[in-house]
Design a protein around this motif. Structure first.
Motif, short mmCIF file in Angstrom:
data_model
loop_
_atom_site.label_atom_id
_atom_site.label_comp_id
_atom_site.label_asym_id
_atom_site.label_seq_id
_atom_site.Cartn_x
_atom_site.Cartn_y
_atom_site.Cartn_z
N LEU A 82 0.84 -1.19 0.00
CA LEU A 82 0.00 0.00 0.00
C LEU A 82 0.88 1.24 0.00
O LEU A 82 1.84 1.32 0.75
CB LEU A 82 -0.85 0.05 1.27
CG LEU A 82 -1.80 -1.13 1.52
CD1 LEU A 82 -2.46 -0.97 2.89
CD2 LEU A 82 -2.83 -1.21 0.44
N ALA A 83 0.55 2.18 -0.84
CA ALA A 83 1.19 3.49 -0.77
C ALA A 83 0.17 4.44 -0.18
O ALA A 83 -1.01 4.38 -0.53
CB ALA A 83 1.61 3.95 -2.16
N GLY A 84 0.56 5.29 0.76
CA GLY A 84 -0.40 6.19 1.42
C GLY A 84 -1.04 5.51 2.62
O GLY A 84 -0.82 4.32 2.87
N THR A 85 -1.84 6.30 3.37
CA THR A 85 -2.39 5.78 4.62
C THR A 85 -3.90 5.96 4.73
O THR A 85 -4.55 5.33 5.55
CB THR A 85 -1.76 6.52 5.81
OG1 THR A 85 -1.91 7.93 5.59
CG2 THR A 85 -0.28 6.18 5.97
N ARG A 93 -17.50 -3.89 5.99
CA ARG A 93 -16.34 -4.41 5.27
C ARG A 93 -15.07 -3.78 5.83
O ARG A 93 -14.95 -2.56 5.89
CB ARG A 93 -16.49 -4.07 3.79
CG ARG A 93 -15.39 -4.66 2.93
CD ARG A 93 -15.64 -4.31 1.47
NE ARG A 93 -14.41 -4.37 0.72
CZ ARG A 93 -13.86 -5.48 0.26
NH1 ARG A 93 -14.45 -6.63 0.48
NH2 ARG A 93 -12.74 -5.45 -0.40
N PRO A 94 -14.11 -4.60 6.26
CA PRO A 94 -12.90 -4.02 6.85
C PRO A 94 -12.05 -3.32 5.79
O PRO A 94 -12.11 -3.65 4.63
CB PRO A 94 -12.16 -5.24 7.40
CG PRO A 94 -12.70 -6.40 6.66
CD PRO A 94 -14.08 -6.05 6.21
N GLY A 95 -11.27 -2.35 6.22
CA GLY A 95 -10.37 -1.65 5.32
C GLY A 95 -9.21 -2.54 4.93
O GLY A 95 -8.92 -3.54 5.59
N ILE A 96 -8.52 -2.17 3.86
CA ILE A 96 -7.43 -3.02 3.42
C ILE A 96 -6.12 -2.71 4.14
O ILE A 96 -5.20 -3.50 4.10
CB ILE A 96 -7.19 -2.93 1.89
CG1 ILE A 96 -6.98 -1.48 1.46
CG2 ILE A 96 -8.31 -3.56 1.13
CD1 ILE A 96 -6.58 -1.35 0.01
N ALA A 97 -6.10 -1.54 4.84
CA ALA A 97 -4.86 -1.22 5.55
C ALA A 97 -4.55 -2.25 6.61
O ALA A 97 -3.41 -2.42 7.02
CB ALA A 97 -4.97 0.16 6.16
N SER A 98 -5.57 -2.99 7.06
CA SER A 98 -5.33 -3.98 8.10
C SER A 98 -4.72 -5.26 7.53
O SER A 98 -4.53 -6.23 8.23
CB SER A 98 -6.65 -4.30 8.80
OG SER A 98 -7.60 -4.69 7.84
N GLY A 99 -4.42 -5.24 6.23
CA GLY A 99 -3.72 -6.39 5.65
C GLY A 99 -4.64 -7.44 5.08
O GLY A 99 -4.24 -8.58 4.86
N GLN A 100 -5.89 -7.07 4.82
CA GLN A 100 -6.81 -8.04 4.23
C GLN A 100 -6.36 -8.39 2.81
O GLN A 100 -5.63 -7.64 2.18
CB GLN A 100 -8.22 -7.43 4.16
CG GLN A 100 -8.77 -7.00 5.49
CD GLN A 100 -9.04 -8.19 6.39
OE1 GLN A 100 -9.56 -9.19 5.93
NE2 GLN A 100 -8.67 -8.08 7.64
N GLU A 101 -6.90 -9.51 2.31
CA GLU A 101 -6.59 -9.88 0.92
C GLU A 101 -7.13 -8.82 -0.02
O GLU A 101 -8.11 -8.17 0.28
CB GLU A 101 -7.24 -11.21 0.59
CG GLU A 101 -6.51 -12.36 1.19
CD GLU A 101 -7.14 -13.68 0.78
OE1 GLU A 101 -7.86 -13.70 -0.24
OE2 GLU A 101 -6.91 -14.65 1.48
N ARG A 102 -6.50 -8.70 -1.15
CA ARG A 102 -6.98 -7.75 -2.15
C ARG A 102 -8.25 -8.29 -2.78
O ARG A 102 -8.43 -9.47 -2.93
CB ARG A 102 -5.93 -7.56 -3.24
CG ARG A 102 -4.75 -6.81 -2.73
CD ARG A 102 -3.93 -6.30 -3.87
NE ARG A 102 -4.71 -5.32 -4.64
CZ ARG A 102 -4.73 -5.26 -5.96
NH1 ARG A 102 -4.07 -6.10 -6.68
NH2 ARG A 102 -5.43 -4.34 -6.58
#
Ligand SMILES: C[S@@+](CC[C@H](N)C(=O)[O-])C[C@H]1O[C@@H](n2cnc3c(N)ncnc32)[C@H](O)[C@@H]1O
Length: 269
Positions: free
Chosen positions: A244-247, A260-269
């Motif tokens: 991920l680039a950015g926060t 739906r959880p955010g992807i910053a938490s390391g979920q699958e794409r």
């Protein structure tokens, strides 16, 4: 769909359509005949341009009248090492200081070994030989692992995959996995299609690979399919990962499915 007659001659109008150096060289070529499908010229220009002016080692299977080897010399430059293989003994007359010609079959793996050794390795293989599927598969299996780390393997005239007289036939797969394919029972196109799964081997849950398959997985960047040509581009490949680039994610209160959880938490794409 209407198919026009395949053969055409070079006219000024056709020559004027050239957009690449290889097309221009081909259209201006005189002397020994080179015989190619028109649409392949722009493709080869794109795939092989990076080798121009370098000490590239190119092996062409299928010499016929020697014109193709001459065009490769003009295109690639003085530093290239250019060899050809052909079963037709008359092709020996095209063996000269610019390019070596070896007489024998592309299915003779001993010959392939000797040629590659004489070349000091090989960066580019163009299989424009007999177009029999069994030979195309045999040559690929033997030569692909011998390509240099970022080499290119081009198998030409793969429409023979659809012609029974060349050992082809629609969806002639031969087996479920490339390593198990009996070259006499499969078309090159189906054999190549099976390799697409190997490009995605990283994502398969439970599949074991042979050593040859694993080597392909870790040493191949891409396979591209074109009208009657398949191009394999080698290159080291390690386990893929995403980053991920950015926060920032959604701004607060912007709606959407909050379950739906955010992807910053390391979920699958
Ligand atoms: C399509 S022509 C090559 C044309 C050439 N590359 C060009 O662009 O002008 C095919 C050549 O492959 C040769 N050939 C046929 N079977 C072969 C085999 N098993 N191994 C090597 N060459 C073979 C034929 O003798 C013929 O000269």
């Amino acid at each position: 769909m209407q198919i026009a007659p395949f053969a055409r001659s070079i006219t000024p109008e056709l020559a004027a359509t050239a957009t690449t150096d290889l097309e221009r060289l081909f259209f201006a070529h005189e002397g020994p005949i080179c015989h190619r499908w028109h649409h392949m010229l722009a493709l080869y220009d794109r795939v092989l341009t990076r080798y121009r002016g370098t000490p590239v080692r190119l092996l062409e299977i299928g010499v016929r009248f020697g014109g193709s080897l001459e065009i490769w010399r003009s295109f690639l430059g003085d530093h290239a090492t250019i060899h050809g293989i052909d079963t037709d003994e008359r092709c020996a007359q095209f063996d000269n200081a610019s390019h070596r010609v070896h007489i024998g079959s592309q299915s003779d793996t001993g010959l392939l070994d000797r040629v590659v050794e004489e070349m000091g390795g090989v960066d580019v293989v163009i299989d424009d030989g007999g177009h029999f599927n069994v030979d195309q598969i045999t040559s690929f299996r033997h030569l692909y692992p011998k390509l240099s780390e970022t080499g290119v393997y081009i198998c030409e005239d793969t429409h023979s995959s659809y012609w029974s007289r060349f050992g082809g036939g629609p969806r002639k797969r031969g087996s479920d996995a490339p390593a198990d394919v009996d070259p006499a029972q499969a078309s090159f196109i189906e054999f190549a299609k099976d390799h697409i799964d190997l490009l995605h081997a990283w994502y398969l849950d439970d599949r074991s690979f042979t050593a040859d398959e694993e080597a392909f997985v870790t040493q191949t960047q891409s396979i591209s399919f074109h009208d009657s040509v398949v191009v394999f581009e080698r290159g080291p490949k390690s386990s893929p990962f995403h980053i991920l680039a950015g926060t920032q994610e959604f701004t607060e209160g912007s709606g959407g499915n909050s379950a739906r959880p955010g992807i910053a938490s390391g979920q699958e794409r």
